[in-house]
Design a protein around this motif. Structure first.
Motif, mmCIF file in Angstrom:
data_model
loop_
_atom_site.group_PDB
_atom_site.id
_atom_site.type_symbol
_atom_site.label_atom_id
_atom_site.label_comp_id
_atom_site.label_asym_id
_atom_site.label_seq_id
_atom_site.Cartn_x
_atom_site.Cartn_y
_atom_site.Cartn_z
ATOM 1 N N LEU A 160 -61.079 -99.068 -17.054
ATOM 2 C CA LEU A 160 -61.263 -99.134 -18.505
ATOM 3 C C LEU A 160 -60.114 -98.448 -19.235
ATOM 4 C CD1 LEU A 160 -65.100 -98.461 -18.834
ATOM 5 C CD2 LEU A 160 -63.880 -100.601 -19.231
ATOM 6 N N PHE A 161 -59.685 -97.313 -18.735
ATOM 7 C CA PHE A 161 -58.570 -96.591 -19.340
ATOM 8 C C PHE A 161 -57.277 -97.397 -19.252
ATOM 9 C CE2 PHE A 161 -54.964 -93.655 -18.725
ATOM 10 C CZ PHE A 161 -54.974 -93.042 -19.967
ATOM 11 N N LEU A 162 -57.023 -97.996 -18.103
ATOM 12 C CA LEU A 162 -55.804 -98.790 -17.937
ATOM 13 C C LEU A 162 -55.831 -100.036 -18.817
ATOM 14 C CD1 LEU A 162 -55.267 -98.499 -14.086
ATOM 15 C CD2 LEU A 162 -54.045 -97.290 -15.909
ATOM 16 N N GLN A 163 -56.980 -100.669 -18.964
ATOM 17 C CA GLN A 163 -57.108 -101.845 -19.818
ATOM 18 C C GLN A 163 -56.876 -101.481 -21.278
ATOM 19 O OE1 GLN A 163 -57.351 -104.960 -18.973
ATOM 20 N NE2 GLN A 163 -57.517 -105.714 -21.056
ATOM 21 N N ALA A 164 -57.401 -100.346 -21.708
ATOM 22 C CA ALA A 164 -57.214 -99.907 -23.090
ATOM 23 C C ALA A 164 -55.739 -99.649 -23.372
ATOM 24 C CB ALA A 164 -58.041 -98.653 -23.358
ATOM 25 N N ARG A 165 -55.032 -99.053 -22.427
ATOM 26 C CA ARG A 165 -53.586 -98.801 -22.616
ATOM 27 C C ARG A 165 -52.813 -100.107 -22.699
ATOM 28 N NH1 ARG A 165 -50.750 -94.732 -18.792
ATOM 29 N NH2 ARG A 165 -49.090 -95.787 -19.894
ATOM 30 N N LYS A 166 -53.169 -101.063 -21.847
ATOM 31 C CA LYS A 166 -52.486 -102.354 -21.845
ATOM 32 C C LYS A 166 -52.699 -103.075 -23.174
ATOM 33 C CE LYS A 166 -52.326 -106.655 -19.190
ATOM 34 N NZ LYS A 166 -52.930 -107.392 -18.077
ATOM 35 N N GLN A 167 -53.919 -103.052 -23.675
ATOM 36 C CA GLN A 167 -54.229 -103.708 -24.933
ATOM 37 C C GLN A 167 -53.529 -103.005 -26.101
ATOM 38 O OE1 GLN A 167 -58.407 -104.031 -25.691
ATOM 39 N NE2 GLN A 167 -58.126 -105.438 -27.395
ATOM 40 N N LYS A 168 -53.485 -101.707 -26.079
ATOM 41 C CA LYS A 168 -52.810 -100.949 -27.138
ATOM 42 C C LYS A 168 -51.320 -101.265 -27.154
ATOM 43 C CE LYS A 168 -52.435 -96.263 -28.932
ATOM 44 N NZ LYS A 168 -52.795 -94.852 -28.716
ATOM 45 N N ARG A 169 -50.722 -101.391 -25.986
ATOM 46 C CA ARG A 169 -49.299 -101.730 -25.880
ATOM 47 C C ARG A 169 -49.035 -103.133 -26.423
ATOM 48 N NH1 ARG A 169 -48.316 -101.842 -20.387
ATOM 49 N NH2 ARG A 169 -48.719 -99.615 -20.352
ATOM 50 N N ALA A 170 -49.915 -104.088 -26.125
ATOM 51 C CA ALA A 170 -49.749 -105.454 -26.624
ATOM 52 C C ALA A 170 -49.868 -105.512 -28.144
ATOM 53 C CB ALA A 170 -50.779 -106.374 -25.978
ATOM 54 N N VAL A 171 -50.808 -104.758 -28.707
ATOM 55 C CA VAL A 171 -50.968 -104.725 -30.160
ATOM 56 C C VAL A 171 -49.726 -104.114 -30.811
ATOM 57 C CG1 VAL A 171 -52.278 -103.624 -32.028
ATOM 58 C CG2 VAL A 171 -53.472 -104.721 -30.138
ATOM 59 N N ALA A 172 -49.196 -103.052 -30.235
ATOM 60 C CA ALA A 172 -47.998 -102.416 -30.785
ATOM 61 C C ALA A 172 -46.796 -103.359 -30.720
ATOM 62 C CB ALA A 172 -47.694 -101.124 -30.031
ATOM 63 N N GLU A 173 -46.680 -104.103 -29.633
ATOM 64 C CA GLU A 173 -45.569 -105.057 -29.490
ATOM 65 C C GLU A 173 -45.685 -106.191 -30.514
ATOM 66 O OE1 GLU A 173 -44.225 -108.175 -26.085
ATOM 67 O OE2 GLU A 173 -44.659 -106.124 -25.423
ATOM 68 N N GLN A 174 -46.895 -106.687 -30.736
ATOM 69 C CA GLN A 174 -47.112 -107.752 -31.719
ATOM 70 C C GLN A 174 -46.818 -107.244 -33.127
ATOM 71 O OE1 GLN A 174 -47.649 -110.787 -30.816
ATOM 72 N NE2 GLN A 174 -47.965 -111.705 -32.794
ATOM 73 N N GLN A 175 -47.203 -106.011 -33.422
ATOM 74 C CA GLN A 175 -46.933 -105.417 -34.732
ATOM 75 C C GLN A 175 -45.430 -105.263 -34.948
ATOM 76 O OE1 GLN A 175 -49.530 -104.818 -36.695
ATOM 77 N NE2 GLN A 175 -48.304 -104.126 -38.413
ATOM 78 N N LYS A 176 -44.727 -104.849 -33.905
ATOM 79 C CA LYS A 176 -43.268 -104.697 -33.996
ATOM 80 C C LYS A 176 -42.614 -106.049 -34.274
ATOM 81 C CE LYS A 176 -39.328 -103.252 -31.205
ATOM 82 N NZ LYS A 176 -38.898 -102.814 -29.877
ATOM 83 N N LEU A 177 -43.083 -107.105 -33.603
ATOM 84 C CA LEU A 177 -42.550 -108.448 -33.822
ATOM 85 C C LEU A 177 -42.781 -108.893 -35.258
ATOM 86 C CD1 LEU A 177 -41.537 -111.298 -32.815
ATOM 87 C CD2 LEU A 177 -43.945 -111.789 -32.491
#
Length: 130
Positions: A19-36
């Motif tokens: 669960l912790f690893l999935q949350a980090r992965k999702q947070k990273r994807a959201v940050a990357e999309q926001q940066k784009l």
């Protein structure tokens, strides 16, 4: 120490780590999309989440104007942009001799229809009578 007393903490750890690893992965994807979405500028070519390609004409805080075809501009929410599209530049110029020989060798491939080796089946009417 008793084996039964270790089962509950081990079970909690085995459930918490994914669960912790999935949350980090999702947070990273959201940050990357926001940066784009924040890096979109006029002149960029983008693809929306619905698969529409267009060139960014104008931007505002929460929307962008895309030119889908010459003279056809539509307004989109920034969040609808999936990715920036990069186009490869034309390949470097080759000597004329090698280009001409390549064109003659690739002529059938350029037609866009590869030669088929498939056989055509008999019509159903003939199959029923046999």
């Amino acid at each position: 120490m008793d084996l039964q007393s270790l089962i509950l903490p081990l079970l909690i750890v085995l459930l918490a780590v994914p669960l912790f690893l999935q949350a980090r992965k999702q947070k990273r994807a959201v940050a990357e999309q926001q940066k784009l979405q924040n890096s979109i500028e006029p002149g960029d070519k983008v693809m929306t989440t619905s698969g529409v390609f267009g060139k960014v004409v104008a931007t505002s805080d929460d929307s962008i104007d895309l030119e889908l075809a010459p003279g056809m501009t539509t307004t989109w929410v920034r969040a609808a942009v999936r990715e920036k599209v990069t186009t490869d530049s034309a390949p470097a110029a080759e000597p004329a001799e090698s280009t001409e020989s390549a064109k003659t060798e690739e002529a059938p491939a350029e037609a866009g229809v590869p030669e088929s080796k498939a056989e055509i089946a008999e019509p159903i009417e003939k199959q029923k009578t046999n």
